[in-house]
Design an enzyme around this catalytic site. Structure first.
Site, PDB file in Angstrom:
ATOM      1  N   SER A   1      -4.156 -37.540  66.071  1.00 25.19           N
ATOM      2  CA  SER A   1      -4.507 -38.771  66.750  1.00 25.19           C
ATOM      3  C   SER A   1      -3.318 -39.686  67.033  1.00 25.19           C
ATOM      4  O   SER A   1      -3.402 -40.550  67.895  1.00 25.19           O
ATOM      5  CB  SER A   1      -5.518 -39.550  65.904  1.00 25.19           C
ATOM      6  OG  SER A   1      -4.915 -40.004  64.695  1.00 25.19           O
TER       7      SER A   1
ATOM      8  N   SER B   1      -3.167 -35.642  61.866  1.00 20.00           N
ATOM      9  CA  SER B   1      -2.874 -36.611  62.929  1.00 20.00           C
ATOM     10  C   SER B   1      -1.429 -37.095  63.006  1.00 20.00           C
ATOM     11  O   SER B   1      -1.069 -37.781  63.956  1.00 20.00           O
ATOM     12  CB  SER B   1      -3.770 -37.841  62.781  1.00 20.00           C
ATOM     13  OG  SER B   1      -5.068 -37.557  63.238  1.00 20.00           O
TER      14      SER B   1
ATOM     15  N   LYS C   1       1.451 -47.708  65.015  1.00 20.43           N
ATOM     16  CA  LYS C   1       0.173 -47.156  65.481  1.00 20.43           C
ATOM     17  C   LYS C   1      -0.883 -48.251  65.454  1.00 20.43           C
ATOM     18  O   LYS C   1      -0.960 -49.015  64.490  1.00 20.43           O
ATOM     19  CB  LYS C   1      -0.239 -46.000  64.552  1.00 20.43           C
ATOM     20  CG  LYS C   1      -1.488 -45.235  65.010  1.00 20.43           C
ATOM     21  CD  LYS C   1      -1.803 -44.072  64.060  1.00 20.43           C
ATOM     22  CE  LYS C   1      -2.971 -43.223  64.556  1.00 20.43           C
ATOM     23  NZ  LYS C   1      -3.297 -42.103  63.637  1.00 20.43           N
TER      24      LYS C   1
END
Lengths: 491, 96
Positions: free
Chosen positions: A158, A182, A78
Site C-alpha cells: 500500500s 506494504s 505516508k
C-alpha cells in the site's frame, strides 16, 4: 556538488554537518522535485511552507554545530501517519479534510530529530491493497516503465506514494507501514530499500489502524545505510502504545560491518511457488551465491505452513480491520452522510465513505467474527498463525537470517489484476508470513527483470535482531551494485 | 461456503454499511470466492494448538496511574463535521 536530490540520506546528512550546503538549498531542491513528479500522483498533500520553515530552524542549529540526527533532511510521510494540523486521510474519502490535533509518535520522533516534512504520500485506501489502485485520490504511477513499453505501471502497495517519491528522487526517504507487505513489495517494485521492523519496534500510536496485531511502521530509502539511520530515529518504546517494546534502540548503522562470515542463511524450500518466473528464481540463486561468496553458509530450511499464510492473513487482517474501522461513523470527524435515523446515518456514511476493497474487507471481517463462524474462521486462523510462528522459531534455531524473493513478480500495469482480488492478494505471498510471525524483513533491490523492471530480495531476521538482518542486507546491496534508475526519476 | 444474498444483507447490517439490493448478488459472489479460498485452512490439524493472541512475547507494562493528558475539548471538537452545538457532537434524534 552535483544534484542535491541525487544524494543519499547519509551523504546529505554529512554534507549538511560539514556545511557544504544548507538545509534550505537541500529542501528547495526537493520541493521542486516534488512539484516535478506531480504526474505520478505520489503526494496527496504537499507542505512546502512547513518544509522551508523546518529547514530554516535546522540551518540555525547546524550553523551552531548543534545539528540533530536528521537535521534538515527532507522526507515524505505516508498519509497514514497523523500529522498535527496537516490533512491525514488514509487515502479514504471518509477522512477527507481530517486534520489531526496531534502528531503520531513516529513522525514526532522524526520531527524532533530535525527532519523536514515535504508532504503526505498516497497509498491504498486504509493501506488495503498491493497496487495503490484503491486510493480515493487516484492511483500512483511507478516511475519505472518496461523497456519499450510506455504503459504506466503500479508502484505496488500500500505504500505506493512513498515508494514512488523515493524512487523518483523527490525525497531522501519516506515513512511507510507494512501489514502484509506494504513496505517491502512496493520497495521491490520501485527498486528501493524497504524495511518492516519487528512488531513492537516502532510505536503505532497515531498511525491510522488497519490490523493492529500486524501493522508496523518502517522506512523506505535508497540504501541500506539510510534505512538503518531512519529506523534508529523512528523506533523506540512509547508509553502510548502498549505493544511497543520496552527495549533500547541499538545503533543500527554500526551494524553494517559488511562481515557476514560464518552466518547461516536459511533458504525456505516452500518459497519456490508455482508460476514464479524463472528470472526471479535465478535472482534468488544469485543472492545465495553472493552471500556464500561473502563467507555465509546457505542452509535449506522448511516452513511447511507457508501455503496457509495468505488465507490466515485474509481472516485475521479483515477481522481486525472490521473492528478498527468501526470508529468511522460520521459522528465525531470525517465524512457524514445524513440519514433519517442514527443507524441510517452510519450506514449511509460508511457506504459513501469507504471504497470497494475496504467494504469487501470489512464485510469479510464482520462475517468471520459473527456468531456461529467465529470458531470456524477466526479462532482457526489464530491457531494456524501460532503454527506459522512456530515454523519460523524452529528455522531460526538453526539459521541467523532467511533469504527469499520479495514478490513473485515485477510491477504490473495499472488496471491489471484489478478485477480479481485473489490474484492481487498473491502479491504478498512472501511477505505476509513475516507479519504473521512478527519478524523484521527488508527488501533490497537486487536486479532487473528481462523487461527492465527492478526485482527485490528479502532478508528476514530474528525478532529484535534487525542488526544481523541489516548486516546481511548490506552485503546483498554491495554485491548487487544496483545503480539503475527509473526512467521517470529525472523529470 | 457460498454466501447468499440474505447473508450479505445480514453482515452489511452488522457492519453498518448500506448495500443496495441490486449490489447484493455481485457482492455475494465476490465474498464467496474469498471465503471458499480461506476455507483451505480446514485442512490444517490444529488440535490442541493455542490461538495466537499476541505475536510479541512480552508482558504488558503498567503505567503510573496518573493523568497525563486532557482538557482538550476544542481539539476534540475541531474535526466535527456535524453541526456541533456548543460543546457537543450532534446526531439524528434517537429518543422518541
Amino acid at each position: 556538488m552535483g544534484v542535491f536530490t541525487d544524494l543519499t540520506l547519509s551523504d546529505a546528512r554529512d554534507g549538511l554537518r560539514k556545511r557544504d550546503f544548507s538545509a534550505r538549498e537541500l529542501t528547495e531542491a526537493h520541493i521542486a522535485a516534488v512539484e516535478a513528479i506531480r504526474p505520478l500522483n505520489a503526494f496527496i498533500v504537499e507542505t512546502p511552507e512547513q518544509a522551508l520553515a523546518a529547514a530554516a530552524s535546522a540551518d540555525v542549529r547546524l550553523g551552531r554545530g548543534e545539528g540533530l540526527p536528521l537535521d534538515g533532511l527532507p522526507l515524505a510521510i505516508k498519509d497514514l501517519f497523523c500529522t498535527k494540523g496537516v490533512q491525514t486521510t488514509a487515502a479514504s474519502r471518509i477522512l477527507k479534510g481530517f486534520k489531526p490535533p496531534y502528531e503520531s509518535t513516529v513522525t514526532e520522533n522524526l520531527l524532533n530529530a530535525g527532519a523536514v516534512m515535504l508532504g503526505k504520500t498516497n497509498l491504498d485506501e486504509f493501506a488495503m491493497g498491493s497496487s495503490n489502485m484503491t486510493s480515493a485520490f487516484g492511483p500512483v504511477e511507478n516511475p519505472w516503465r518496461r523497456a519499450g513499453d510506455n504503459r504506466p505501471l503500479v508502484p505496488g502497495g500500500s505504500s505506493g506514494g512513498s515508494a514512488a517519491a523515493v524512487a523518483a528522487y523527490a525525497a531522501l526517504a519516506a515513512t511507510a507501514t507494512d501489514t502484509g507487505g506494504s513496505i517491502r513489495q512496493p520497495a521491490g517494485f520501485c527498486g528501493i530499500v524497504g524495511l518492516k521492523p519487528t512488531y513492537g519496534r516502532c510505536s503505532r500510536w497515531g498511525i491510522v489502524a488497519f490490523a493492529s496485531s500486524l501493522d508496523q511502521a518502517g522506512p523506505m530509502t535508497r540504501t541500506v545505510r539510510d534505512s538503518a539511520i531512519m529506523l534508529g530515529v523512528m523506533a523506540g518504546h512509547d508509553p502510548k502504545d502498549s505493544t511497543s517494546a520496552p527495549l533500547a534502540v541499538p545503533d543500527f548503522e554500526a551494524a553494517l560491518t559488511g562481515d557476514i562470515r560464518g552466518l547461516r542463511i536459511g533458504i525456505p524450500r516452500e518459497y519456490r511457488v508455482d508460476g514464479m518466473p524463472a528470472e526471479i528464481e535465478a535472482l534468488w540463486k544469485q543472492g545465495i551465491d553472493w552471500l556464500e561468496q561473502a563467507g555465509a553458509k546457505a542452509v535449506e530450511i522448511s516452513l511447511p505452513m507457508t501455503k496457509y499464510a495468505l488465507p490466515t492473513y485474509y481472516i485475521i487482517a479483515p477481522a481486525e480491520a472490521s473492528s478498527n474501522l468501526a470508529r468511522y461513523d460520521g459522528v465525531r470527524f470525517g465524512l457524514r452522510v445524513p440519514g433519517a435515523t442514527l443507524d441510517e446515518m452510519y450506514e449511509n456514511t460508511r457506504a459513501e465513505g469507504f471504497g470497494e476493497e475496504v467494504k469487501r474487507r470489512v464485510l469479510i471481517g464482520t462475517y468471520v467474527l459473527s456468531a456461529g463462524y467465529y470458531d470456524a474462521y477466526y479462532i482457526k486462523a489464530q491457531q494456524v498463525r501460532t503454527l506459522i510462528a512456530k515454523d519460523f522459531a524452529k528455522a531460526f534455531a538453526e539459521v541467523d537470517c532467511i533469504l527469499t524473493p520479495t514478490a513473485p513478480s515485477a510491477a504490473f500495469a495499472i488496471g491489471e489484476k484489478a478485477d480479481d482480488p485473489l490474484a492481487m492478494y498473491l502479491n504478498d505471498v512472501f511477505t505476509v508470513p513475516v507479519n504473521l510471525a512478527g519478524l523484521p524483513g527488508i527488501s533490497v533491490p537486487a536486479g532487473l527483470s528481462s523487461d527492465g523492471l527492478p526485482l527485490g530480495l528479502q532478508v528476514i531476521g530474528k525478532a529484535f535482531d534487525e542488526e544481523t538482518m541489516f548486516r546481511v542486507a548490506g552485503v546483498v546491496e554491495q554485491a548487487a551494485q544496483f545503480t539503475h534508475r527509473a526512467q521517470g526519476s529525472r523529470p | 461456503m457460498a454466501l447468499d444474498k440474505a447473508t450479505v444483507a445480514r453482515i452489511a447490517t452488522l457492519a453498518r454499511i448500506k448495500v443496495p439490493e441490486a449490489d447484493q448478488e455481485r457482492l455475494a459472489a465476490d465474498l464467496s470466492t474469498i471465503v471458499t479460498w480461506i476455507e483451505q485452512l480446514s485442512e490444517v490439524d490444529t488440535t490442541g494448538v493455542e490461538p495466537m493472541t499476541s505475536v510479541a512475547e512480552m508482558t504488558l507494562f503498567m503505567r503510573e496511574d496518573k493523568v497525563t493528558d486532557g482538557n482538550r475539548r476544542d481539539d476534540i471538537l475541531a474535526n466535527a463535521t456535524s453541526p456541533a452545538r456548543g460543546a457537543f457532537f450532534t446526531v439524528p434524534k434517537v429518543v422518541e
